[in-house]
Design a protein around this motif. Structure first.
Motif, PDB file in Angstrom:
ATOM      1  N   THR A   1       6.764  39.089  42.632  1.00 46.48           N
ATOM      2  CA  THR A   1       5.749  39.088  43.689  1.00 46.48           C
ATOM      3  C   THR A   1       5.291  40.513  43.989  1.00 46.48           C
ATOM      4  OG1 THR A   1       7.357  39.327  45.459  1.00 46.48           O
ATOM      5  CG2 THR A   1       6.864  37.081  44.756  1.00 46.48           C
ATOM      6  N   THR A   2       4.161  40.630  44.690  1.00 44.01           N
ATOM      7  CA  THR A   2       3.633  41.931  45.117  1.00 44.01           C
ATOM      8  C   THR A   2       4.683  42.658  45.944  1.00 44.01           C
ATOM      9  OG1 THR A   2       1.491  40.876  45.266  1.00 44.01           O
ATOM     10  CG2 THR A   2       1.670  43.043  46.281  1.00 44.01           C
ATOM     11  N   GLN A   3       5.369  41.909  46.791  1.00 46.33           N
ATOM     12  CA  GLN A   3       6.409  42.498  47.636  1.00 46.33           C
ATOM     13  C   GLN A   3       7.502  43.120  46.770  1.00 46.33           C
ATOM     14  OE1 GLN A   3       7.296  38.869  49.603  1.00 46.33           O
ATOM     15  NE2 GLN A   3       5.954  39.286  51.350  1.00 46.33           N
ATOM     16  N   GLN A   4       7.918  42.383  45.753  1.00 44.67           N
ATOM     17  CA  GLN A   4       8.960  42.894  44.854  1.00 44.67           C
ATOM     18  C   GLN A   4       8.490  44.140  44.118  1.00 44.67           C
ATOM     19  OE1 GLN A   4      10.310  39.667  42.355  1.00 44.67           O
ATOM     20  NE2 GLN A   4      10.914  38.471  44.136  1.00 44.67           N
ATOM     21  N   VAL A   5       7.211  44.158  43.724  1.00 43.79           N
ATOM     22  CA  VAL A   5       6.670  45.322  43.011  1.00 43.79           C
ATOM     23  C   VAL A   5       6.742  46.558  43.903  1.00 43.79           C
ATOM     24  CG1 VAL A   5       4.558  46.338  42.023  1.00 43.79           C
ATOM     25  CG2 VAL A   5       5.186  43.986  41.452  1.00 43.79           C
ATOM     26  N   HIS A   6       6.366  46.404  45.179  1.00 45.37           N
ATOM     27  CA  HIS A   6       6.412  47.533  46.115  1.00 45.37           C
ATOM     28  C   HIS A   6       7.842  48.030  46.317  1.00 45.37           C
ATOM     29  CE1 HIS A   6       2.220  46.675  47.193  1.00 45.37           C
ATOM     30  NE2 HIS A   6       2.227  47.919  47.666  1.00 45.37           N
ATOM     31  N   ILE A   7       8.769  47.107  46.502  1.00 45.91           N
ATOM     32  CA  ILE A   7      10.177  47.466  46.721  1.00 45.91           C
ATOM     33  C   ILE A   7      10.723  48.173  45.481  1.00 45.91           C
ATOM     34  CG2 ILE A   7      12.507  46.532  47.067  1.00 45.91           C
ATOM     35  CD1 ILE A   7      11.163  44.303  48.794  1.00 45.91           C
ATOM     36  N   LEU A   8      10.403  47.609  44.325  1.00 46.30           N
ATOM     37  CA  LEU A   8      10.880  48.168  43.055  1.00 46.30           C
ATOM     38  C   LEU A   8      10.328  49.578  42.832  1.00 46.30           C
ATOM     39  CD1 LEU A   8      12.684  47.284  40.740  1.00 46.30           C
ATOM     40  CD2 LEU A   8      10.697  46.337  39.590  1.00 46.30           C
ATOM     41  N   GLN A   9       9.017  49.748  43.087  1.00 44.87           N
ATOM     42  CA  GLN A   9       8.401  51.071  42.933  1.00 44.87           C
ATOM     43  C   GLN A   9       9.091  52.088  43.838  1.00 44.87           C
ATOM     44  OE1 GLN A   9       4.246  50.493  43.675  1.00 44.87           O
ATOM     45  NE2 GLN A   9       3.761  50.185  41.513  1.00 44.87           N
TER      46      GLN A   9
END
Ligand SMILES: [Zn+2]
Length: 126
Positions: free
Chosen positions: A6-14
């Motif tokens: 998800t977009t949320q996961q992408v932000h957290i991962l980044q």
């Protein structure tokens, strides 16, 4: 098994990939909420669990708090007992040694997580 990211996961991962301080969920939430104003702490926790499950990040417990790390390769963590600072210690030959020794016990290691407690330079003077 890989699932949809998800977009949320992408932000957290980044955030975790660029930040090497091993933040807790609260600290991650404080950062991610700047880009995703509606994200709750509960959602951050849920996404962190998912990312750990997918092996995109690792987590480890210090005291009662889980810390998260975007660096998934075998490495050693040094934790300062005075300041709480968590640092990465790169000792690939030591990790390889542990891996080999463990194998001799008839056990196949998957991840090697070594935590060394002690004091950092700043913590020594406290
Ligand atoms: Zn680390």
């Amino acid at each position: 098994m890989k699932t949809r990211t998800t977009t949320q996961q992408v932000h957290i991962l980044q955030y975790l990939r660029q930040k090497h301080s091993h933040p807790c969920a609260e600290a991650i939430h404080k950062e991610v909420v700047k880009q995703l104003p509606t994200i709750t702490l509960a959602t951050v926790y849920r996404n962190l669990n998912k990312l750990v499950e997918q092996e995109d990040i690792i987590s480890f417990k210090v005291g009662n708090t889980y810390h998260y790390d975007g660096k998934v390769g075998d490495h050693i963590h040094g934790i300062c007992e005075n300041t709480g600072k968590i640092v990465d210690i790169e000792q690939p030959e030591l990790v390889q040694y542990v891996r080999k020794k463990i194998h001799h016990h008839g056990f196949t290691p998957k991840n090697i997580r070594i935590i060394v407690t002690g004091t950092c330079k700043r913590g020594e003077t406290q």
